[in-house]
Enzyme design. Structure first.
Site, PDB file in Angstrom:
ATOM      1  N   HIS A 229       0.888  -1.203  -0.148  1.00 37.69           N
ATOM      2  CA  HIS A 229      -0.108   0.083   0.003  1.00 37.69           C
ATOM      3  C   HIS A 229       1.074   1.214   0.076  1.00 37.69           C
ATOM      4  O   HIS A 229       2.087   1.239   0.209  1.00 37.69           O
ATOM      5  CB  HIS A 229      -0.744   0.120   1.072  1.00 37.69           C
ATOM      6  CG  HIS A 229      -0.199   0.230   2.582  1.00 37.69           C
ATOM      7  ND1 HIS A 229       0.564  -0.674   3.176  1.00 37.69           N
ATOM      8  CD2 HIS A 229       0.165   1.360   3.222  1.00 37.69           C
ATOM      9  CE1 HIS A 229       1.271  -0.495   4.299  1.00 37.69           C
ATOM     10  NE2 HIS A 229       0.836   0.985   4.323  1.00 37.69           N
ATOM     11  N   ASP A 231       0.689   5.186   1.945  1.00 30.80           N
ATOM     12  CA  ASP A 231      -0.140   5.956   2.944  1.00 30.80           C
ATOM     13  C   ASP A 231      -0.996   7.110   2.389  1.00 30.80           C
ATOM     14  O   ASP A 231      -0.287   7.661   1.440  1.00 30.80           O
ATOM     15  CB  ASP A 231       1.040   6.413   4.049  1.00 30.80           C
ATOM     16  CG  ASP A 231       1.490   5.415   4.868  1.00 30.80           C
ATOM     17  OD1 ASP A 231       1.022   4.052   4.679  1.00 30.80           O
ATOM     18  OD2 ASP A 231       2.619   5.501   5.443  1.00 30.80           O
ATOM     19  N   HIS A 285       5.125   0.045   0.385  1.00 30.37           N
ATOM     20  CA  HIS A 285       5.422  -0.603   1.339  1.00 30.37           C
ATOM     21  C   HIS A 285       4.636  -1.790   1.881  1.00 30.37           C
ATOM     22  O   HIS A 285       3.479  -1.787   1.525  1.00 30.37           O
ATOM     23  CB  HIS A 285       6.213   0.416   2.415  1.00 30.37           C
ATOM     24  CG  HIS A 285       5.024   1.195   3.197  1.00 30.37           C
ATOM     25  ND1 HIS A 285       4.370   2.351   2.546  1.00 30.37           N
ATOM     26  CD2 HIS A 285       4.178   1.091   4.477  1.00 30.37           C
ATOM     27  CE1 HIS A 285       3.824   2.918   3.320  1.00 30.37           C
ATOM     28  NE2 HIS A 285       3.524   2.260   4.505  1.00 30.37           N
ATOM     29  N   ARG A 295       5.403  -8.930  16.396  1.00 23.55           N
ATOM     30  CA  ARG A 295       6.076  -7.595  16.139  1.00 23.55           C
ATOM     31  C   ARG A 295       5.249  -6.418  16.578  1.00 23.55           C
ATOM     32  O   ARG A 295       3.973  -6.599  16.312  1.00 23.55           O
ATOM     33  CB  ARG A 295       6.484  -7.595  14.807  1.00 23.55           C
ATOM     34  CG  ARG A 295       6.843  -6.271  14.265  1.00 23.55           C
ATOM     35  CD  ARG A 295       6.956  -6.113  12.756  1.00 23.55           C
ATOM     36  NE  ARG A 295       7.690  -4.868  12.413  1.00 23.55           N
ATOM     37  CZ  ARG A 295       7.075  -3.825  11.654  1.00 23.55           C
ATOM     38  NH1 ARG A 295       5.809  -4.005  11.708  1.00 23.55           N
ATOM     39  NH2 ARG A 295       7.831  -2.945  11.421  1.00 23.55           N
TER      40      ARG A 295
END
Ligand code: AKG
Ligand code: FE2
Length: 353
Positions: A229, A231, A285, A295
């Site tokens: 995607h 941002d 990213h 994580r």
């Protein structure tokens, strides 16, 4: 009501049940999945990524500009965000995530909203919930934190939640300063008028997303923490723990953005790409899942004012409110956002007559 973390136990091959802190889809989607074998989430290459590093204290403005043009992403050191706050916020987030799924769902109905299975936010500012069996299910859970709202709120009866809120407020404020500094450098480079600059970034719109990506038995081809995607922000600032998983698309190749202590990762968002008339890249990213470890990461996102009219030669003018409404519609229709291509002016030559 005081919320104590539920006891957490290590998942082993013989104990395939995740503890009660995980959203139900984690368990539902893990049934019958082989936990053994090689770990596909390990980086393809052990070589260091060559993401540019910007020193906010001593760097020349050119470093921010060059990295935004070439990469759309850079590492930031000497950023001014307190290293104790960086450590504390990850620790506190881990404690909050280890609360039972039911208590997270029940308690965070104030300004801090809990979500799972999808990182998408609706126009109303709520994070969406994905169906556990949806194709685009993302292997994550998180908290959506609009900074303007948490400053006026206190979780007075719960010390853990109140310290989480207070840390988020402090961390958010420090990130706003960083974003403001970066934006000013960019605005100067782009010769944006003071009036434009004022509406092109609204620090009041600042938003934090705190994510936990549970360890995942499936490979990255089957599940993404967050799939590819860009941002929608002006700029985004990411703080990640030492597990890793973030990848950036560079020249058609996906590179691992390895975690570095006390270092933030900044990326250009869609709004800045449009404002810069495509001089800066809103870089693609994604986040890989990890087979062995959970994580945690925290993203800070800042947007224009709702009525900011984004004008640049490559795009037909649109307001940030238009962009949000279209994103909402696209999400309902296609399950994903179309984003900037919606407004891009097709060059005469490539138009089909
Ligand atoms: O968690 C990460 O590393 C990235 C999160 C992200 O890309 C996003 O929230 O848009
Ligand atoms: Fe992102």
């Amino acid at each position: 009501m005081h919320l104590l973390p539920t006891p957490s136990h290590e998942m082993t091959n013989s104990d395939k049940n995740f503890d009660s802190s995980y959203p139900p889809f984690v368990l539902q989607n893990s049934i019958g999945v082989d936990y053994g074998g090689s770990d596909p989430s390990k980086p393809d290459s052990e070589s260091e990524d060559s993401l540019p590093v910007v020193d906010l204290l001593s760097s020349r403005p050119g470093d921010i500009i060059d990295s935004s043009r070439e990469w759309g992403m850079f590492r930031l050191v000497n950023h001014g965000v307190d290293s104790t706050v960086l450590t504390k916020i990850l620790e506190c987030a881990a404690k909050v995530f280890s609360l039972s799924f039911e208590s997270k769902r029940g308690v965070f109905d104030g300004p801090i909203q809990y979500f799972w299975g999808s990182p998408a936010i609706s126009l109303a500012g709520n994070a969406r919930q994905a169906s556990p069996y949806a194709q685009n299910l993302h292997w994550l859970e998180g908290f959506n934190v609009p900074l303007a709202k948490i400053t006026q709120y206190k979780y007075g009866d719960d010390p853990l939640l109140e310290s989480f809120r207070a840390l988020l407020e402090e961390y958010g404020n420090q990130n706003s300063l960083v974003a403001d500094k970066i934006f000013k450098t960019m605005a100067e480079d782009l010769n944006l008028s003071p009036t434009k600059s004022k509406s092109y970034i609204s620090l009041a719109s600042g938003l934090l997303r705190v994510y936990r990506y549970p360890r995942c038995p499936m490979s990255s081809e089957l599940r993404w923490g967050i799939s590819e995607h860009t941002d929608s922000s002006v700029v985004s600032i990411l703080h990640q723990d030492q597990v890793g998983g973030l990848q950036v698309c560079m020249g058609g190749k996906w590179l691992d953005v390895k975690p570095c202590l006390d270092t933030l990762v900044v990326n250009v968002g869609d709004m800045m790409q449009a404002m810069s008339n495509d001089e800066y890249v809103s870089v693609k990213h994604r986040v890989k899942v990890n087979k062995e470890k959970d994580r945690i990461s925290i993203g800070y996102f800042v947007f224009p004012t709702e009525d900011a009219l984004i004008e640049s030669p490559n795009y037909r003018p649109f307001t940030y409110a238009n962009f949000q409404a279209d994103r909402e519609l696209d999400f309902k229709t296609f399950g994903t956002k179309i984003g900037l291509p919606r407004y891009k002016i097709i060059p005469e030559k490539s138009r089909i007559l």
